[in-house]
Design a protein around this motif. Structure first.
Motif, PDB file in Angstrom:
ATOM      1  N   ALA A 123       1.004  -1.099   0.022  1.00 45.87           N
ATOM      2  CA  ALA A 123       0.035  -0.133   0.094  1.00 45.87           C
ATOM      3  C   ALA A 123       0.952   1.393   0.055  1.00 45.87           C
ATOM      4  O   ALA A 123       1.750   1.328   0.760  1.00 45.87           O
ATOM      5  CB  ALA A 123      -0.910  -0.008   1.231  1.00 45.87           C
ATOM      6  N   GLU A 124       0.607   2.265  -0.845  1.00 46.13           N
ATOM      7  CA  GLU A 124       1.491   3.345  -1.026  1.00 46.13           C
ATOM      8  C   GLU A 124       0.336   4.631  -1.478  1.00 46.13           C
ATOM      9  O   GLU A 124      -0.510   4.207  -2.104  1.00 46.13           O
ATOM     10  CB  GLU A 124       2.668   3.301  -1.752  1.00 46.13           C
ATOM     11  CG  GLU A 124       2.502   2.850  -2.992  1.00 46.13           C
ATOM     12  CD  GLU A 124       3.733   2.599  -3.713  1.00 46.13           C
ATOM     13  OE1 GLU A 124       4.655   3.498  -3.431  1.00 46.13           O
ATOM     14  OE2 GLU A 124       4.095   1.688  -4.446  1.00 46.13           O
ATOM     15  N   PHE A 125       0.945   5.734  -1.076  1.00 48.17           N
ATOM     16  CA  PHE A 125      -0.001   6.879  -1.568  1.00 48.17           C
ATOM     17  C   PHE A 125       0.620   7.397  -2.757  1.00 48.17           C
ATOM     18  O   PHE A 125       1.855   7.480  -3.093  1.00 48.17           O
ATOM     19  CB  PHE A 125       0.007   7.885  -0.605  1.00 48.17           C
ATOM     20  CG  PHE A 125      -0.872   9.383  -0.911  1.00 48.17           C
ATOM     21  CD1 PHE A 125      -2.378   9.069  -0.877  1.00 48.17           C
ATOM     22  CD2 PHE A 125      -0.192  10.446  -1.165  1.00 48.17           C
ATOM     23  CE1 PHE A 125      -2.999  10.093  -1.191  1.00 48.17           C
ATOM     24  CE2 PHE A 125      -0.956  11.424  -1.728  1.00 48.17           C
ATOM     25  CZ  PHE A 125      -2.058  11.421  -1.516  1.00 48.17           C
ATOM     26  N   ASN A 354       5.330   8.166   6.670  1.00 49.60           N
ATOM     27  CA  ASN A 354       5.796   8.964   7.740  1.00 49.60           C
ATOM     28  C   ASN A 354       5.051   8.645   8.964  1.00 49.60           C
ATOM     29  O   ASN A 354       5.485   9.375   9.996  1.00 49.60           O
ATOM     30  CB  ASN A 354       5.678  10.511   7.266  1.00 49.60           C
ATOM     31  CG  ASN A 354       6.708  10.734   6.302  1.00 49.60           C
ATOM     32  OD1 ASN A 354       7.763  10.026   6.014  1.00 49.60           O
ATOM     33  ND2 ASN A 354       6.466  11.696   5.450  1.00 49.60           N
ATOM     34  N   MET A 355       4.191   7.772   9.094  1.00 47.27           N
ATOM     35  CA  MET A 355       3.072   7.660  10.319  1.00 47.27           C
ATOM     36  C   MET A 355       3.805   6.649  11.053  1.00 47.27           C
ATOM     37  O   MET A 355       3.625   6.474  12.276  1.00 47.27           O
ATOM     38  CB  MET A 355       2.060   7.377   9.729  1.00 47.27           C
ATOM     39  CG  MET A 355       1.020   7.271  11.053  1.00 47.27           C
ATOM     40  SD  MET A 355      -0.872   7.036  10.389  1.00 47.27           S
ATOM     41  CE  MET A 355      -1.678   7.011  12.122  1.00 47.27           C
ATOM     42  N   PHE A 356       4.342   5.560  10.447  1.00 46.53           N
ATOM     43  CA  PHE A 356       4.568   4.150  11.274  1.00 46.53           C
ATOM     44  C   PHE A 356       6.166   4.191  11.236  1.00 46.53           C
ATOM     45  O   PHE A 356       6.743   4.372  10.302  1.00 46.53           O
ATOM     46  CB  PHE A 356       3.972   3.068  10.596  1.00 46.53           C
ATOM     47  CG  PHE A 356       2.357   2.664  10.650  1.00 46.53           C
ATOM     48  CD1 PHE A 356       2.194   2.241  11.889  1.00 46.53           C
ATOM     49  CD2 PHE A 356       1.450   3.425   9.970  1.00 46.53           C
ATOM     50  CE1 PHE A 356       0.608   1.821  12.296  1.00 46.53           C
ATOM     51  CE2 PHE A 356       0.061   3.561  10.228  1.00 46.53           C
ATOM     52  CZ  PHE A 356      -0.372   2.579  11.180  1.00 46.53           C
ATOM     53  N   SER A 357       6.628   3.635  12.302  1.00 46.96           N
ATOM     54  CA  SER A 357       8.136   3.102  12.350  1.00 46.96           C
ATOM     55  C   SER A 357       8.452   1.933  11.704  1.00 46.96           C
ATOM     56  O   SER A 357       7.684   1.113  11.663  1.00 46.96           O
ATOM     57  CB  SER A 357       8.396   3.240  13.928  1.00 46.96           C
ATOM     58  OG  SER A 357       9.689   2.570  13.865  1.00 46.96           O
ATOM     59  N   LYS A 372      -3.858   9.429  13.556  1.00 44.40           N
ATOM     60  CA  LYS A 372      -3.940  10.341  12.053  1.00 44.40           C
ATOM     61  C   LYS A 372      -2.621  10.433  11.706  1.00 44.40           C
ATOM     62  O   LYS A 372      -1.562  11.260  12.254  1.00 44.40           O
ATOM     63  CB  LYS A 372      -4.816  11.545  12.300  1.00 44.40           C
ATOM     64  CG  LYS A 372      -4.858  12.195  11.196  1.00 44.40           C
ATOM     65  CD  LYS A 372      -5.998  13.191  11.276  1.00 44.40           C
ATOM     66  CE  LYS A 372      -6.440  14.333   9.874  1.00 44.40           C
ATOM     67  NZ  LYS A 372      -7.098  15.563  10.310  1.00 44.40           N
ATOM     68  N   GLY A 373      -2.451  10.120  10.466  1.00 42.38           N
ATOM     69  CA  GLY A 373      -1.418  10.500   9.476  1.00 42.38           C
ATOM     70  C   GLY A 373      -1.407  11.421   8.536  1.00 42.38           C
ATOM     71  O   GLY A 373      -2.490  12.313   8.673  1.00 42.38           O
ATOM     72  N   GLU A 374      -0.946  11.443   7.612  1.00 37.40           N
ATOM     73  CA  GLU A 374      -0.889  12.291   6.350  1.00 37.40           C
ATOM     74  C   GLU A 374      -1.610  11.732   4.986  1.00 37.40           C
ATOM     75  O   GLU A 374      -1.879  10.284   5.099  1.00 37.40           O
ATOM     76  CB  GLU A 374       0.393  12.867   6.024  1.00 37.40           C
ATOM     77  CG  GLU A 374       1.282  13.717   6.889  1.00 37.40           C
ATOM     78  CD  GLU A 374       2.529  14.059   6.299  1.00 37.40           C
ATOM     79  OE1 GLU A 374       2.909  13.390   5.299  1.00 37.40           O
ATOM     80  OE2 GLU A 374       3.191  15.102   7.053  1.00 37.40           O
ATOM     81  N   ASN A 375      -2.330  12.349   4.255  1.00 39.10           N
ATOM     82  CA  ASN A 375      -2.942  12.129   3.187  1.00 39.10           C
ATOM     83  C   ASN A 375      -4.034  11.019   3.196  1.00 39.10           C
ATOM     84  O   ASN A 375      -4.304  10.067   2.639  1.00 39.10           O
ATOM     85  CB  ASN A 375      -1.839  11.356   2.218  1.00 39.10           C
ATOM     86  CG  ASN A 375      -0.395  12.443   1.771  1.00 39.10           C
ATOM     87  OD1 ASN A 375      -1.207  13.337   1.695  1.00 39.10           O
ATOM     88  ND2 ASN A 375       0.576  11.746   1.882  1.00 39.10           N
ATOM     89  N   GLY A 376      -4.786  11.087   4.368  1.00 41.37           N
ATOM     90  CA  GLY A 376      -5.957  10.413   4.670  1.00 41.37           C
ATOM     91  C   GLY A 376      -5.494   8.682   5.304  1.00 41.37           C
ATOM     92  O   GLY A 376      -6.313   7.935   5.206  1.00 41.37           O
TER      93      GLY A 376
END
Length: 422
Positions: A123-125, A354-357, A372-376
């Motif tokens: 999964a990627e944005f 950038n949300m998960f380590s 909550k992270g970025e880009n939904g």
């Protein structure tokens, strides 16, 4: 699936046919308690999410990878998912079977229909189209597995902290002749009756497995490498957790810790003299800072005091029918059970986040800001605060996505109005 629109077909890999499918609502990865909680919270706001589950049922961890005697360690009122309470006739500490029944009824109540046997492999944005690309391998179709790429505006990671079993590397692991299993494969002590069993790990699972082994006539020993807080499951006629929550409304956490430890010493005695040394930091402070949960004892410590469960130091190495410990002593065992917990698997499939380590697959922002992270991108079930934290984050996520939809609809309405005037 009328909420999914297939937009095109293609072949991403030479060996596997692939479809690309647009999902108007969020994609939720994982149909355990966390995934069900957020899907139900969305449903309450009129939003349908697409639930993907790699197993063949909801709550697969509870159904397939837990031992028979398992009960919730906290009273049921602290383990409810949003909007639905446990049945009144359930015991204060529901059994494994009670909890599974609750989750199945919960899914049915909200009309949640996960897509089972779907494994997310990537999964990627995509910044170009502003959507998440979620690659999923589905159930075998004829002789080939089907691969689908779902495109969605919102991606909710609900695989939780317990996605994969953790088994530490121990010298000589392959040399030991008896069974070596993780608690995810342990069901009951029935098959170990009369045997000497080494349980590695002194958390709630390790203590409970030792107690279960005692009840079936086995001879368990418990490896305790680190310090650990052991508290009675109930204090002053109420649950220890409930008492803690009540005291925290009025007193600082350090004071509550001192009260809990004073009562624990009166009820249990000095745990250190039995090999269970307490950490320097109090149980609630330790939980708050590291996520490490105290052991809520429901009988195992009495077996330790009676000598029926032996407490041993860390393992140095395994041999054919015995174990050498850090203190140099060697003892024989018939079987080894690792009660060494679980870990997140998010880092293996969620790319460029950038949300998960990447180290542990957990949100880098601590509770209460890690949802909550970025880009939904969202996370639910990673709070290290059990189902209470899960429910809080599930409701927050649904509210946030609802705000996004309302805002987008409002902009579209204004745009349409301006176009009609012009």
């Amino acid at each position: 699936m009328d909420f999914i629109n297939e937009v095109e077909g293609k072949r991403l890999h030479d060996h596997r046919p692939t479809r690309r499918t647009r999902v108007p609502g969020p994609v939720i990865v994982g149909a355990g308690p966390s995934g069900l909680a957020v899907a139900a919270s969305l449903k309450q706001r009129g939003i349908t999410g697409l639930l993907l589950e790699k197993a063949n049922c909801v709550a697969s961890l509870w159904k397939h990878k837990t031992y028979d005697r398992l009960r919730l360690h906290l009273p049921k009122q602290f383990c409810e998912l949003p909007f639905v309470a446990f049945p009144a006739n359930f015991p204060a500490y529901p059994t494994k079977q009670h909890f599974i029944s609750y989750l199945e009824t919960y899914a049915e109540h909200f009309g949640l229909r996960p897509l089972f046997n779907r494994t997310v492999v990537g999964a990627e944005f995509d910044g170009g189209c502003g959507l998440w690309r979620v690659r999923v391998i589905g159930p075998p179709k004829e002789e080939e597995e089907e691969e689908v790429e779902f495109l969605c505006r919102w991606l909710i990671v609900a695989t939780g902290e317990n996605a994969e079993a953790v088994v530490p590397k121990v010298e000589g692991m392959g040399d030991f002749a008896g069974p070596v299993i993780h608690t995810s494969c342990y069901k009951s002590g029935n098959e170990f009756s009369g045997k000497k069993v080494l349980v590695v790990g002194c958390g709630n699972s390790g203590m409970e497995v030792c107690l279960d082994l005692c009840n079936y006539g086995a001879h368990p020993s418990l490896v305790v490498r680190d310090s650990v807080h052991v508290l009675p499951q109930e204090m002053l006629g109420t649950s220890t957790f409930g008492l803690s929550m009540c005291l925290l409304k009025w007193l600082p956490i350090q004071v509550v810790d001192r009260i809990l430890l004073a009562i624990a010493d009166l009820v249990l005695g000095n745990t250190a003299q039995y090999g269970l040394k307490r950490p320097a930091v109090g149980p609630l402070q330790l939980k708050d800072s590291t996520g490490k949960t105290p052991v809520l004892d429901n009988g195992a410590f009495a077996e330790i005091k009676a000598g029926n469960i032996k407490v041993l130091p860390g393992i140095k190495r395994l041999m054919r029918d015995c174990v050498e410990f850090d203190d140099g002593k060697v003892q024989n065992f018939d079987a080894i059970i690792f009660a060494t917990g679980y870990k997140s698997n998010v880092a293996s499939w969620l790319k460029h986040s950038n949300m998960f380590s990447e180290k542990d697959g957990l949100p880098m922002e601590p509770f209460p800001d890690g949802w909550k992270g970025e880009n939904g991108l969202y996370a639910v079930g990673f709070t290290k605060r059990g189902l209470l934290g899960t429910s809080m984050d599930a409701v927050r996520i649904a509210e946030d996505i609802h705000r996004c939809i309302v805002k987008a609809e409002s902009k579209q309405s204004i745009k349409s109005l301006c176009s009609s005037i012009l």
